[in-house]
Write a protein that holds these residues in place. Structure first.
Motif, PDB file in Angstrom:
ATOM      1  N   ILE A 172     -47.432  79.141 -23.678  1.00 33.76           N
ATOM      2  CA  ILE A 172     -48.554  79.522 -22.824  1.00 33.76           C
ATOM      3  C   ILE A 172     -48.949  80.972 -23.086  1.00 33.76           C
ATOM      4  CG2 ILE A 172     -49.218  80.035 -20.434  1.00 33.76           C
ATOM      5  CD1 ILE A 172     -47.615  77.547 -19.594  1.00 33.76           C
ATOM      6  N   CYS A 173     -47.958  81.823 -23.168  1.00 32.63           N
ATOM      7  CA  CYS A 173     -48.224  83.250 -23.389  1.00 32.63           C
ATOM      8  C   CYS A 173     -48.836  83.499 -24.765  1.00 32.63           C
ATOM      9  CB  CYS A 173     -46.931  84.051 -23.232  1.00 32.63           C
ATOM     10  SG  CYS A 173     -46.305  84.108 -21.542  1.00 32.63           S
ATOM     11  N   GLN A 174     -48.338  82.815 -25.772  1.00 36.24           N
ATOM     12  CA  GLN A 174     -48.904  82.958 -27.115  1.00 36.24           C
ATOM     13  C   GLN A 174     -50.345  82.484 -27.152  1.00 36.24           C
ATOM     14  OE1 GLN A 174     -45.885  80.769 -29.347  1.00 36.24           O
ATOM     15  NE2 GLN A 174     -45.093  82.683 -30.201  1.00 36.24           N
ATOM     16  N   ASP A 175     -50.612  81.330 -26.516  1.00 41.72           N
ATOM     17  CA  ASP A 175     -51.965  80.768 -26.511  1.00 41.72           C
ATOM     18  C   ASP A 175     -52.957  81.685 -25.786  1.00 41.72           C
ATOM     19  OD1 ASP A 175     -50.994  78.585 -27.880  1.00 41.72           O
ATOM     20  OD2 ASP A 175     -50.914  77.268 -26.123  1.00 41.72           O
ATOM     21  N   ALA A 176     -52.460  82.435 -24.801  1.00 45.12           N
ATOM     22  CA  ALA A 176     -53.333  83.325 -24.026  1.00 45.12           C
ATOM     23  C   ALA A 176     -53.614  84.637 -24.746  1.00 45.12           C
ATOM     24  CB  ALA A 176     -52.700  83.612 -22.664  1.00 45.12           C
ATOM     25  N   GLY A 177     -52.868  84.908 -25.819  1.00 41.81           N
ATOM     26  CA  GLY A 177     -53.104  86.137 -26.568  1.00 41.81           C
ATOM     27  C   GLY A 177     -52.143  87.268 -26.271  1.00 41.81           C
ATOM     28  N   ILE A 178     -51.037  86.967 -25.560  1.00 41.19           N
ATOM     29  CA  ILE A 178     -49.999  87.983 -25.357  1.00 41.19           C
ATOM     30  C   ILE A 178     -49.457  88.397 -26.722  1.00 41.19           C
ATOM     31  CG2 ILE A 178     -47.693  88.416 -24.405  1.00 41.19           C
ATOM     32  CD1 ILE A 178     -49.640  88.205 -22.178  1.00 41.19           C
ATOM     33  N   GLU A 179     -49.244  89.699 -26.906  1.00 43.58           N
ATOM     34  CA  GLU A 179     -48.796  90.189 -28.224  1.00 43.58           C
ATOM     35  C   GLU A 179     -47.282  90.191 -28.398  1.00 43.58           C
ATOM     36  OE1 GLU A 179     -52.770  92.558 -27.804  1.00 43.58           O
ATOM     37  OE2 GLU A 179     -51.132  92.046 -26.440  1.00 43.58           O
ATOM     38  N   TYR A 180     -46.539  90.482 -27.304  1.00 41.93           N
ATOM     39  CA  TYR A 180     -45.093  90.660 -27.433  1.00 41.93           C
ATOM     40  C   TYR A 180     -44.356  89.910 -26.318  1.00 41.93           C
ATOM     41  CZ  TYR A 180     -46.738  94.412 -30.448  1.00 41.93           C
ATOM     42  OH  TYR A 180     -47.387  95.119 -31.433  1.00 41.93           O
ATOM     43  N   PHE A 181     -43.075  89.586 -26.600  1.00 45.58           N
ATOM     44  CA  PHE A 181     -42.352  88.660 -25.737  1.00 45.58           C
ATOM     45  C   PHE A 181     -40.900  89.111 -25.560  1.00 45.58           C
ATOM     46  CE2 PHE A 181     -45.447  86.767 -28.532  1.00 45.58           C
ATOM     47  CZ  PHE A 181     -46.331  86.171 -27.653  1.00 45.58           C
ATOM     48  N   GLN A 182     -40.381  88.884 -24.348  1.00 41.13           N
ATOM     49  CA  GLN A 182     -39.028  89.315 -24.013  1.00 41.13           C
ATOM     50  C   GLN A 182     -38.447  88.330 -23.006  1.00 41.13           C
ATOM     51  OE1 GLN A 182     -39.058  93.219 -22.276  1.00 41.13           O
ATOM     52  NE2 GLN A 182     -36.887  93.227 -21.775  1.00 41.13           N
ATOM     53  N   GLY A 183     -37.200  87.961 -23.168  1.00 38.48           N
ATOM     54  CA  GLY A 183     -36.580  87.063 -22.193  1.00 38.48           C
ATOM     55  C   GLY A 183     -35.331  86.405 -22.721  1.00 38.48           C
ATOM     56  N   TYR A 184     -34.598  85.773 -21.811  1.00 38.44           N
ATOM     57  CA  TYR A 184     -33.326  85.154 -22.172  1.00 38.44           C
ATOM     58  C   TYR A 184     -33.492  84.050 -23.217  1.00 38.44           C
ATOM     59  CZ  TYR A 184     -31.206  87.443 -18.077  1.00 38.44           C
ATOM     60  OH  TYR A 184     -30.742  88.354 -17.179  1.00 38.44           O
ATOM     61  N   TYR A 185     -34.645  83.380 -23.207  1.00 38.49           N
ATOM     62  CA  TYR A 185     -34.864  82.312 -24.188  1.00 38.49           C
ATOM     63  C   TYR A 185     -34.873  82.861 -25.614  1.00 38.49           C
ATOM     64  CZ  TYR A 185     -37.243  78.562 -26.749  1.00 38.49           C
ATOM     65  OH  TYR A 185     -37.567  77.592 -27.670  1.00 38.49           O
ATOM     66  N   LEU A 186     -35.276  84.112 -25.748  1.00 42.51           N
ATOM     67  CA  LEU A 186     -35.377  84.740 -27.069  1.00 42.51           C
ATOM     68  C   LEU A 186     -34.125  85.546 -27.413  1.00 42.51           C
ATOM     69  CD1 LEU A 186     -39.056  85.940 -26.670  1.00 42.51           C
ATOM     70  CD2 LEU A 186     -38.263  84.018 -28.057  1.00 42.51           C
ATOM     71  N   ALA A 187     -33.612  86.316 -26.473  1.00 43.96           N
ATOM     72  CA  ALA A 187     -32.398  87.108 -26.707  1.00 43.96           C
ATOM     73  C   ALA A 187     -31.897  87.665 -25.386  1.00 43.96           C
ATOM     74  CB  ALA A 187     -32.661  88.251 -27.682  1.00 43.96           C
ATOM     75  N   MET A 188     -30.583  87.616 -25.204  1.00 49.83           N
ATOM     76  CA  MET A 188     -29.956  88.163 -24.004  1.00 49.83           C
ATOM     77  C   MET A 188     -29.770  89.677 -24.148  1.00 49.83           C
ATOM     78  SD  MET A 188     -29.279  85.501 -22.028  1.00 49.83           S
ATOM     79  CE  MET A 188     -27.896  85.921 -20.979  1.00 49.83           C
ATOM     80  N   PRO A 189     -29.712  90.400 -23.038  1.00 50.11           N
ATOM     81  CA  PRO A 189     -29.354  91.826 -23.104  1.00 50.11           C
ATOM     82  C   PRO A 189     -27.881  91.963 -23.506  1.00 50.11           C
ATOM     83  CG  PRO A 189     -30.371  91.266 -20.995  1.00 50.11           C
ATOM     84  CD  PRO A 189     -30.035  89.986 -21.664  1.00 50.11           C
ATOM     85  N   GLU A 190     -27.610  92.800 -24.481  1.00 45.19           N
ATOM     86  CA  GLU A 190     -26.240  92.974 -24.964  1.00 45.19           C
ATOM     87  C   GLU A 190     -26.020  94.405 -25.422  1.00 45.19           C
ATOM     88  OE1 GLU A 190     -24.751  88.853 -26.837  1.00 45.19           O
ATOM     89  OE2 GLU A 190     -26.414  89.728 -27.952  1.00 45.19           O
ATOM     90  N   LYS A 191     -24.766  94.775 -25.550  1.00 41.23           N
ATOM     91  CA  LYS A 191     -24.430  96.061 -26.138  1.00 41.23           C
ATOM     92  C   LYS A 191     -24.954  96.085 -27.566  1.00 41.23           C
ATOM     93  CE  LYS A 191     -20.496  99.099 -27.080  1.00 41.23           C
ATOM     94  NZ  LYS A 191     -19.031  99.296 -26.900  1.00 41.23           N
TER      95      LYS A 191
END
Length: 281
Positions: A245-264
Motif C-alpha cells: 500500500i505504501c509503495q503504491d501510494a508513492g512513499i519513498e522509504y520504509f521501516q518496520g519489523y517486517y523489514l528489519a528488527m532493531p538490533e545492536k
C-alpha cells in the motif's frame, strides 16, 4: 530520582560535559552509559528504499536498571519531559551514545536518524558555541553533517519559535530535519507546513485499520509531504500488504519489523545481517 542533575546549569556545553562523563565502553568497543542506576545502550533499525537498499538507520535506546530489569523508553521519557534539564540531559545522552556507536559500526557510511526533543533545538537556537561543538564532534568521528537527520519528536516543547530557529540553524550547517510520528500529538499538518522538514515520518498508527482507511491516510500524508518538499518514510511496516500500500501510494522509504528488527549494530568491518519478524497469521 534526579538530585544529581539539579545543579547542572541549563547550558548545552555544560550538559554535554556531564553526559560524556557517564559514557563507558564495552569489551567489544561499543559504547554504553550508566547513570542513576540505569544502563543505556543503542540499537539501530534500518530504513530502506523501494529497492530494499539501506538509506540509513534510526537509532533507538534500550534501558535497563543496573539489576537487569527492562525499562520502557516511552514511559521513561514521558516522565522526564516534566523537567527541561532532565529532558535535555537524557535526550543528549542518547544522542551522543548513538553517534559514537554509529561511527564504529557497519552502518557508518549511511545516514543516522536521531530522535531529538524540542528543548534541544530551543537550547541551541541562540548558542553558536553549541553548534560549533556539534560540528567539531561530527568531524572528529568522521561523520558528515548531511549523514545526520534529527527527528523532531511529537511533543510540543515550550517555545515553537525557538524550536524552529534551532532547526533552521542546524539545517544551515547541513544537518537534515525529519518530523517524527506524523499523525500523533503535535506532529500535525500545521507543524509540517511550518518547519518544512527534509523527511516526513508517518506514525505506525496511520497504518492500522481497514485497507481503505490506511490508503486514505497514506495518500493524505504523501500529498502533504509533496506540498512541503519532504521525502516520506513509513514507520511500523509489519506486513507485506501494508508495504505494498505504501509503495503504491508513492512513499519513498520504509521501516518496520517486517523489514528489519532493531538490533545492536555490527562492527565496521562486519557484514550487516538483518533479522526480520515474520507476519502474524
Amino acid at each position: 530520582m534526579e538530585t544529581a542533575l539539579m545543579d547542572i546549569e541549563y547550558n548545552y556545553l555544560e550538559i554535554r560535559r556531564r553526559v560524556e562523563q557517564v559514557i563507558q565502553r564495552e569489551a567489544d568497543g561499543s559504547y554504553f552509559a550508566v547513570y542513576n542506576n540505569l544502563v543505556f545502550r543503542s540499537v539501530f533499525q534500518p530504513i530502506f528504499d523501494s529497492n530494499k537498499e539501506i538509506l540509513g538507520v534510526e537509532s533507538l535506546i534500550r534501558i535497563r536498571t543496573t539489576s537487569g530489569e527492562a525499562v520502557s523508553p516511552q514511559v521513561f521519557f514521558k516522565e522526564v519531559e516534566e523537567n527541561n534539564t532532565h529532558w535535555v540531559f537524557y535526550t543528549l545522552l542518547c544522542s551522543v551514545l548513538h553517534v559514537l556507536n554509529f561511527s564504529i559500526s557497519a552502518f557508518c557510511k549511511h545516514k543516522l536518524f536521531i530522535n531529538v526533543a524540542p528543548p534541544i533545538f530551543e537550547l541551541i537556537s541562540n548558542d553558536d558555541a553549541a553548534i560549533a561543538h556539534i560540528m567539531a564532534r561530527l568531524e572528529q568521528y568522521q561523520i558528515r553533517p548531511d549523514q545526520i537527520t534529527y527527528e523532531l519528536m511529537e511533543s510540543r516543547g515550550r517555545s515553537p519559535e525557538l524550536v524552529l530557529k534551532g532547526m533552521k540553524k542546524m539545517s544551515s550547517h547541513g544537518i537534515h530535519i525529519a518530523m517524527d510520528d506524523y499523525g500523533v500529538e503535535h506532529s500535525t499538518i500545521e507543524r509540517a507546513e511550518l518547519i518544512r522538514p527534509h523527511y516526513l515520518k508517518l506514525d505506525k498508527s496511520l497504518l492500522v485499520g481497514s485497507e481503505k482507511a490506511v490508503i486514505e491516510e497514506v495518500n493524505s500524508a504523501v500529498a502533504l509531504a509533496r506540498k512541503v518538499g519532504a521525502k516520506t518514510i513509513a514507520e511500523g511496516i509489519e506486513t507485506n500488504a501494508v508495504l505494498q500500500i505504501c509503495q503504491d501510494a508513492g512513499i519513498e522509504y520504509f521501516q518496520g519489523y517486517y523489514l528489519a528488527m532493531p538490533e545492536k549494530a555490527p562492527p565496521v568491518n562486519e557484514r550487516v545481517e538483518l533479522t526480520q519478524r515474520k507476519e502474524r497469521g
